[in-house]
Design a protein around this motif. Sequence first.
Motif, PDB file in Angstrom:
ATOM      1  N   UNK A  18      11.229  -2.568  -0.509  1.00  0.00           N
ATOM      2  CA  UNK A  18      11.511  -1.755   0.675  1.00  0.00           C
ATOM      3  C   UNK A  18      10.423  -0.732   0.958  1.00  0.00           C
ATOM      4  N   UNK A  19       9.569  -0.449  -0.051  1.00  0.00           N
ATOM      5  CA  UNK A  19       8.556   0.585   0.126  1.00  0.00           C
ATOM      6  C   UNK A  19       7.399   0.376  -0.847  1.00  0.00           C
ATOM      7  N   UNK A  20       6.166   0.495  -0.358  1.00  0.00           N
ATOM      8  CA  UNK A  20       5.009   0.286  -1.228  1.00  0.00           C
ATOM      9  C   UNK A  20       4.694   1.452  -2.161  1.00  0.00           C
ATOM     10  N   UNK A  21       5.278   2.630  -1.879  1.00  0.00           N
ATOM     11  CA  UNK A  21       4.996   3.808  -2.701  1.00  0.00           C
ATOM     12  C   UNK A  21       6.164   4.787  -2.621  1.00  0.00           C
ATOM     13  N   UNK A  22       6.095   5.842  -3.415  1.00  0.00           N
ATOM     14  CA  UNK A  22       7.187   6.811  -3.500  1.00  0.00           C
ATOM     15  C   UNK A  22       7.456   7.499  -2.165  1.00  0.00           C
ATOM     16  N   UNK A  23       6.409   7.830  -1.452  1.00  0.00           N
ATOM     17  CA  UNK A  23       6.600   8.505  -0.165  1.00  0.00           C
ATOM     18  C   UNK A  23       7.398   7.633   0.799  1.00  0.00           C
ATOM     19  N   UNK A  24       7.016   6.382   0.906  1.00  0.00           N
ATOM     20  CA  UNK A  24       7.737   5.461   1.792  1.00  0.00           C
ATOM     21  C   UNK A  24       9.153   5.184   1.275  1.00  0.00           C
ATOM     22  N   UNK A  25       9.332   5.230  -0.038  1.00  0.00           N
ATOM     23  CA  UNK A  25      10.672   5.046  -0.602  1.00  0.00           C
ATOM     24  C   UNK A  25      11.588   6.190  -0.163  1.00  0.00           C
ATOM     25  N   UNK A  26      11.066   7.419  -0.127  1.00  0.00           N
ATOM     26  CA  UNK A  26      11.885   8.538   0.364  1.00  0.00           C
ATOM     27  C   UNK A  26      12.297   8.311   1.804  1.00  0.00           C
ATOM     28  N   UNK A  27      11.365   7.835   2.611  1.00  0.00           N
ATOM     29  CA  UNK A  27      11.715   7.558   4.013  1.00  0.00           C
ATOM     30  C   UNK A  27      12.768   6.462   4.091  1.00  0.00           C
TER      31      UNK A  27
END
Length: 129
Positions: free
Chosen positions: A72-81
């Motif tokens: 769902x997300x390539x990195x932690x920042x995108x995972x938060x979104x």
Amino acid sequence: MTEAQQQQWIKTQYQVATKYLAEKGVVTQSVQVDESRYLVPILALWKLTSIDGNKFWVLCGDLPSDHSGVDVAPNAREALRHFSLKWQMQAENLLQAKNEEQNKFAHLLIGRADGLYKLFNDESLWQSK
């Protein structure tokens, strides 16, 4: 918080995350520390690998624990979104139920989702060191 208290908080949140996954039937094998992020004492976002090789983002701290596959997300920042948007949609569905308990949880999710999105959007948190 002292450095020791912060380290203890991070250790505790790791235990919360692995227990949360275990309750979902997922046994954790390892953690990718370099891709995990912590904002002590608010949240911990872990990138965990299960014994069957599946990888998950697991969010815990002063908010509801949740998880999603790493796809769902390539990195932690995108995972938060991702979690912010996921919780907004879940809250909308809960509000449709017209149940008082679900309504309270929906408003909690909305508040936490807004907070996650603000963290996602805060450039100062994501600058390379």
